[in-house]
Motif scaffolding. Sequence first.
Motif, PDB file in Angstrom:
ATOM      1  N   SER A 251       0.858  -1.181   0.000  1.00 47.41           N
ATOM      2  CA  SER A 251       0.000   0.000   0.000  1.00 47.41           C
ATOM      3  C   SER A 251       0.894   1.232   0.000  1.00 47.41           C
ATOM      4  O   SER A 251       1.974   1.226   0.591  1.00 47.41           O
ATOM      5  CB  SER A 251      -0.928   0.027   1.221  1.00 47.41           C
ATOM      6  OG  SER A 251      -0.183   0.111   2.420  1.00 47.41           O
ATOM      7  N   VAL A 252       0.473   2.261  -0.698  1.00 47.29           N
ATOM      8  CA  VAL A 252       1.257   3.495  -0.765  1.00 47.29           C
ATOM      9  C   VAL A 252       0.969   4.337   0.470  1.00 47.29           C
ATOM     10  O   VAL A 252      -0.194   4.601   0.804  1.00 47.29           O
ATOM     11  CB  VAL A 252       0.929   4.287  -2.042  1.00 47.29           C
ATOM     12  CG1 VAL A 252       1.709   5.601  -2.065  1.00 47.29           C
ATOM     13  CG2 VAL A 252       1.257   3.475  -3.289  1.00 47.29           C
ATOM     14  N   ALA A 288      -5.629  10.569  -5.249  1.00 48.87           N
ATOM     15  CA  ALA A 288      -7.050  10.879  -5.355  1.00 48.87           C
ATOM     16  C   ALA A 288      -7.809   9.692  -4.778  1.00 48.87           C
ATOM     17  O   ALA A 288      -7.990   8.668  -5.448  1.00 48.87           O
ATOM     18  CB  ALA A 288      -7.459  11.126  -6.804  1.00 48.87           C
ATOM     19  N   GLY A 289      -8.193   9.799  -3.513  1.00 48.19           N
ATOM     20  CA  GLY A 289      -8.825   8.672  -2.840  1.00 48.19           C
ATOM     21  C   GLY A 289      -7.815   7.561  -2.626  1.00 48.19           C
ATOM     22  O   GLY A 289      -6.752   7.768  -2.029  1.00 48.19           O
ATOM     23  N   LEU A 290      -8.139   6.359  -3.114  1.00 49.58           N
ATOM     24  CA  LEU A 290      -7.232   5.222  -2.984  1.00 49.58           C
ATOM     25  C   LEU A 290      -6.291   5.092  -4.163  1.00 49.58           C
ATOM     26  O   LEU A 290      -5.405   4.241  -4.164  1.00 49.58           O
ATOM     27  CB  LEU A 290      -8.051   3.918  -2.842  1.00 49.58           C
ATOM     28  CG  LEU A 290      -8.970   3.824  -1.621  1.00 49.58           C
ATOM     29  CD1 LEU A 290      -9.776   2.535  -1.668  1.00 49.58           C
ATOM     30  CD2 LEU A 290      -8.159   3.894  -0.326  1.00 49.58           C
ATOM     31  N   TYR A 304      -0.555   4.594 -11.222  1.00 49.38           N
ATOM     32  CA  TYR A 304       0.591   3.911 -10.608  1.00 49.38           C
ATOM     33  C   TYR A 304       0.170   2.806  -9.633  1.00 49.38           C
ATOM     34  O   TYR A 304       0.692   1.713  -9.670  1.00 49.38           O
ATOM     35  CB  TYR A 304       1.467   4.940  -9.885  1.00 49.38           C
ATOM     36  CG  TYR A 304       2.643   4.342  -9.149  1.00 49.38           C
ATOM     37  CD1 TYR A 304       2.641   4.263  -7.755  1.00 49.38           C
ATOM     38  CD2 TYR A 304       3.760   3.880  -9.829  1.00 49.38           C
ATOM     39  CE1 TYR A 304       3.719   3.732  -7.056  1.00 49.38           C
ATOM     40  CE2 TYR A 304       4.846   3.341  -9.144  1.00 49.38           C
ATOM     41  CZ  TYR A 304       4.819   3.261  -7.773  1.00 49.38           C
ATOM     42  OH  TYR A 304       5.893   2.728  -7.100  1.00 49.38           O
ATOM     43  N   TRP A 305      -0.808   3.106  -8.790  1.00 51.52           N
ATOM     44  CA  TRP A 305      -1.195   2.135  -7.762  1.00 51.52           C
ATOM     45  C   TRP A 305      -2.586   2.448  -7.247  1.00 51.52           C
ATOM     46  O   TRP A 305      -2.992   3.606  -7.242  1.00 51.52           O
ATOM     47  CB  TRP A 305      -0.211   2.164  -6.598  1.00 51.52           C
ATOM     48  CG  TRP A 305      -0.257   0.931  -5.747  1.00 51.52           C
ATOM     49  CD1 TRP A 305      -0.951   0.740  -4.590  1.00 51.52           C
ATOM     50  CD2 TRP A 305       0.437  -0.281  -5.970  1.00 51.52           C
ATOM     51  NE1 TRP A 305      -0.753  -0.498  -4.104  1.00 51.52           N
ATOM     52  CE2 TRP A 305       0.107  -1.175  -4.936  1.00 51.52           C
ATOM     53  CE3 TRP A 305       1.295  -0.718  -6.987  1.00 51.52           C
ATOM     54  CZ2 TRP A 305       0.613  -2.465  -4.849  1.00 51.52           C
ATOM     55  CZ3 TRP A 305       1.809  -2.004  -6.891  1.00 51.52           C
ATOM     56  CH2 TRP A 305       1.469  -2.869  -5.850  1.00 51.52           C
ATOM     57  N   THR A 306      -3.277   1.400  -6.787  1.00 49.65           N
ATOM     58  CA  THR A 306      -4.546   1.563  -6.092  1.00 49.65           C
ATOM     59  C   THR A 306      -4.444   0.830  -4.768  1.00 49.65           C
ATOM     60  O   THR A 306      -4.225  -0.400  -4.736  1.00 49.65           O
ATOM     61  CB  THR A 306      -5.718   0.996  -6.913  1.00 49.65           C
ATOM     62  OG1 THR A 306      -5.811   1.685  -8.155  1.00 49.65           O
ATOM     63  CG2 THR A 306      -7.028   1.167  -6.157  1.00 49.65           C
ATOM     64  N   ASN A 307      -4.564   1.564  -3.666  1.00 52.00           N
ATOM     65  CA  ASN A 307      -4.486   0.952  -2.346  1.00 52.00           C
ATOM     66  C   ASN A 307      -5.705   0.077  -2.078  1.00 52.00           C
ATOM     67  O   ASN A 307      -6.797   0.359  -2.601  1.00 52.00           O
ATOM     68  CB  ASN A 307      -4.376   2.018  -1.255  1.00 52.00           C
ATOM     69  CG  ASN A 307      -2.945   2.523  -1.080  1.00 52.00           C
ATOM     70  OD1 ASN A 307      -1.997   1.914  -1.590  1.00 52.00           O
ATOM     71  ND2 ASN A 307      -2.791   3.611  -0.352  1.00 52.00           N
ATOM     72  N   PRO A 308      -5.558  -0.957  -1.267  1.00 52.57           N
ATOM     73  CA  PRO A 308      -6.717  -1.772  -0.900  1.00 52.57           C
ATOM     74  C   PRO A 308      -7.779  -0.928  -0.183  1.00 52.57           C
ATOM     75  O   PRO A 308      -7.443   0.000   0.554  1.00 52.57           O
ATOM     76  CB  PRO A 308      -6.141  -2.833   0.031  1.00 52.57           C
ATOM     77  CG  PRO A 308      -4.659  -2.698  -0.044  1.00 52.57           C
ATOM     78  CD  PRO A 308      -4.330  -1.405  -0.653  1.00 52.57           C
ATOM     79  N   GLY A 309      -9.042  -1.245  -0.402  1.00 49.55           N
ATOM     80  CA  GLY A 309     -10.117  -0.487   0.224  1.00 49.55           C
ATOM     81  C   GLY A 309     -10.250  -0.792   1.713  1.00 49.55           C
ATOM     82  O   GLY A 309      -9.741  -1.792   2.203  1.00 49.55           O
TER      83      GLY A 309
END
Length: 309
Positions: A251-252, A288-290, A304-309
């Motif tokens: 996660s970023v 921007a959000g996740l 680049y990346w999407t963090n887990p919800g």
Amino acid sequence: MIVKELEPQQFTDPLRRAGYEAERQMAFYLKRAFGEDPRKFVFHNLRLERKGEVAQLDHLVLHRYGLVVVESKSVAGQVSINEQGEWTRWWNRQGRGMASPVLQARRQLDLLLALLTDHTTELMDRSLLGLKQRTFSGVRRDVLVAISDGGRITRKRDVPELVKADQIPDRVKSLIEREAEKTFGTFGLTEAELTRIQAFLRAQHTPAEAAPEPPQRSASGAPVRTSQERQAQARPQPPVRCRDCQSTHLSVQYGKYSYYLKCGDCSGNTPAKPVCGQCGQPARLSKAGLQFTATCSGGHRWPYWTNPG
């Protein structure tokens, strides 16, 4: 006198557009300084070929004592030169090594002089009642590197060839004046030689075939992709892994100075340093959000990346 103008060009790719704007800025300064000077011959975007080699000169000034090649560099952030003469381009606190534009300009000047030397008998006069052929051996040769007005320069060693774009005309004038002030050993081209050389160079210009433009881009600057491609870009990419355990369970997070990747398996931290796949420039992240988007100094953007919800 402007012998060859800079051709108008339009680029959709931000990196190419920035490079062209730097050349256009330099062309403006040179035209304002020498556009009405009958003893200075200015060429923009001069492309010469010799024995399978090519020299692409951003700007060339032909004067009574010799030649000045000006290499334009678009720098949005900062360029630095260390004690060993190594060049680094900086943007968003990230540095990337670059080839020396001074050496690049010198290689171009060498090819230009070799081409002129090949045609010595056509271009140069004969002296001593026609008994001796004049050559280019005594011609003064200089190179300058113009950094765009918005860029910053950090020097840890003296690089006299490196100048901000708006200072180039004065530097050219200074080089010519110093040569004119010499009491002994000054080589000068005759009016007839200058006329022949500028006409020769104009005739030798060989335009390059138009390079293909990168893929179409949206108004935001990102490449136009299908929804499937966008989703694929938002998923973790193989190169983005934990540097300790190679896990992609990441996660970023934002640290004291910048973003980093937190590993959910070993709790290790990995710096988030995206690099553009199109131009190779380092990129910065925005959130921007996740979702995290990378933007490079050339204007390219990608998920680049999407963090887990």
